[in-house]
Design an enzyme around this catalytic site. Structure first.
Site, PDB file in Angstrom:
ATOM      1  N   HIS A  40      52.454  54.775  69.512  1.00  0.00           N
ATOM      2  CA  HIS A  40      51.051  54.391  69.268  1.00  0.00           C
ATOM      3  C   HIS A  40      50.243  54.476  70.545  1.00  0.00           C
ATOM      4  O   HIS A  40      50.787  54.569  71.641  1.00  0.00           O
ATOM      5  CB  HIS A  40      51.001  52.964  68.733  1.00  0.00           C
ATOM      6  CG  HIS A  40      51.469  51.948  69.738  1.00  0.00           C
ATOM      7  ND1 HIS A  40      52.805  51.630  69.891  1.00  0.00           N
ATOM      8  CD2 HIS A  40      50.795  51.220  70.659  1.00  0.00           C
ATOM      9  CE1 HIS A  40      52.921  50.735  70.863  1.00  0.00           C
ATOM     10  NE2 HIS A  40      51.719  50.469  71.360  1.00  0.00           N
ATOM     11  N   HIS A 122      46.862  56.033  76.944  1.00  0.00           N
ATOM     12  CA  HIS A 122      48.259  56.330  77.266  1.00  0.00           C
ATOM     13  C   HIS A 122      49.140  56.050  76.065  1.00  0.00           C
ATOM     14  O   HIS A 122      49.046  54.983  75.466  1.00  0.00           O
ATOM     15  CB  HIS A 122      48.753  55.449  78.422  1.00  0.00           C
ATOM     16  CG  HIS A 122      48.089  55.762  79.717  1.00  0.00           C
ATOM     17  ND1 HIS A 122      48.131  54.918  80.798  1.00  0.00           N
ATOM     18  CD2 HIS A 122      47.366  56.829  80.105  1.00  0.00           C
ATOM     19  CE1 HIS A 122      47.459  55.449  81.800  1.00  0.00           C
ATOM     20  NE2 HIS A 122      46.978  56.612  81.402  1.00  0.00           N
TER      21      HIS A 122
HETATM   22  P1  ATP Z   1      58.192  45.210  74.877  1.00  0.00           P
HETATM   23  O1  ATP Z   1      57.190  44.237  75.471  1.00  0.00           O
HETATM   24  O2  ATP Z   1      59.124  44.572  73.911  1.00  0.00           O
HETATM   25  O3  ATP Z   1      58.865  46.056  75.870  1.00  0.00           O
HETATM   26  P2  ATP Z   1      55.807  46.563  73.966  1.00  0.00           P
HETATM   27  O4  ATP Z   1      55.236  46.376  75.324  1.00  0.00           O
HETATM   28  O5  ATP Z   1      55.634  47.876  73.295  1.00  0.00           O
HETATM   29  O6  ATP Z   1      57.354  46.237  73.952  1.00  0.00           O
HETATM   30  P3  ATP Z   1      54.159  44.376  73.260  1.00  0.00           P
HETATM   31  O7  ATP Z   1      54.455  43.730  74.578  1.00  0.00           O
HETATM   32  O8  ATP Z   1      54.079  43.488  72.053  1.00  0.00           O
HETATM   33  O9  ATP Z   1      55.238  45.485  72.957  1.00  0.00           O
HETATM   34  O10 ATP Z   1      52.797  45.163  73.429  1.00  0.00           O
HETATM   35  C1  ATP Z   1      52.139  45.803  72.358  1.00  0.00           C
HETATM   36  C2  ATP Z   1      51.246  46.872  72.949  1.00  0.00           C
HETATM   37  O11 ATP Z   1      50.281  46.269  73.810  1.00  0.00           O
HETATM   38  C3  ATP Z   1      51.988  47.899  73.816  1.00  0.00           C
HETATM   39  O12 ATP Z   1      51.331  49.148  73.685  1.00  0.00           O
HETATM   40  C4  ATP Z   1      51.818  47.365  75.211  1.00  0.00           C
HETATM   41  O13 ATP Z   1      51.833  48.393  76.166  1.00  0.00           O
HETATM   42  C5  ATP Z   1      50.438  46.735  75.141  1.00  0.00           C
HETATM   43  N1  ATP Z   1      50.351  45.579  76.031  1.00  0.00           N
HETATM   44  C6  ATP Z   1      51.245  44.583  76.152  1.00  0.00           C
HETATM   45  N2  ATP Z   1      50.850  43.655  77.022  1.00  0.00           N
HETATM   46  C7  ATP Z   1      49.666  44.071  77.491  1.00  0.00           C
HETATM   47  C8  ATP Z   1      48.727  43.550  78.419  1.00  0.00           C
HETATM   48  N3  ATP Z   1      48.915  42.402  79.062  1.00  0.00           N
HETATM   49  N4  ATP Z   1      47.607  44.262  78.652  1.00  0.00           N
HETATM   50  C9  ATP Z   1      47.382  45.407  78.005  1.00  0.00           C
HETATM   51  N5  ATP Z   1      48.213  45.947  77.105  1.00  0.00           N
HETATM   52  C10 ATP Z   1      49.342  45.304  76.855  1.00  0.00           C
END
Ligand code: ATP
Ligand code: MG
Length: 177
Positions: A40, A122
């Protein structure tokens, strides 16, 4: 509470092609490729929300007017600082920039404090890539952007699992005559 974010999901065939490309990278450089269904583009990350704040985010998203467009996926990058490989457009498509900023403005209007970092288009395909990978050319990809979604993220054994909570279609404005 639910961990929520707004994102754009690729069509299944596009996700499959990206996943296949990620498999090539993984074969030579290791790391963990995302499942096709998890690929995504994040528009705005909200974090853990109470149901009433989630409702406010949904109301904000419904007020956003974006136009359908195509996301060109032509750039490939490895970032050694967080060991990810991502793909995305070489230049930000103006309708995508407009969508992200109008969503951010609508969310700010509901009192959400979003990151101040500028929106970057990204699409993460691999994590934990700890050696500089050889990145093969991308195949021809079609990624029409016709909606965005509010997505719930839950922790699962093999990485986060995502479920679409609500979709927000982008509508081409009717031509004025
Ligand atoms: P994991 O954290 O389990 O490695 P993930 O990062 O894909 O997996 P989430 O942390 O739930 O899952 O994040 C969901 C989406 O939001 C992802 O695309 C992630 O890159 C983005 N994301 C997570 N935290 C932030 C943040 N603090 N600021 C911006 N984007 C974020
Ligand atoms: Mg995360």
């Amino acid at each position: 509470m639910a961990r929520l974010f707004f994102a754009i999901w690729p069509p299944a065939a596009t996700a499959a092609a990206l996943c296949e490309w990620a498999g090539l990278v993984q074969r030579s450089a290791g790391g963990r490729a995302l499942d096709a269904a998890a690929i995504h583009l994040t528009l705005a990350f909200l974090g853990d929300l109470e149901p009433e704040r989630a409702a406010a985010a949904i109301a904000a998203a419904r007020s956003v007017r974006g136009v359908p467009h195509v996301l060109p996926v032509e750039e490939t990058k490895h970032w050694p600082r967080n060991d990810i490989v991502w793909v995305g457009p070489r230049e930000m498509p103006p309708p995508l920039e407009a969508l992200a900023s109008s969503l951010a403005a609508a969310l700010a209007g509901e009192g959400f404090a979003l990151e101040r970092r500028r929106f970057a288009a990204h699409v993460t395909l691999l994590r934990k890539v700890r050696v500089a990978p050889r990145l093969p050319p991308l195949p021809q990809l079609e990624w029409p952007v016709e909606e965005f979604s509010l997505v719930r993220s839950t922790l699962a054994a093999g990485g986060s699992r995502y479920e679409i909570v609500e979709r927000f279609p982008l509508r081409q404005d009717a031509p004025r005559i």
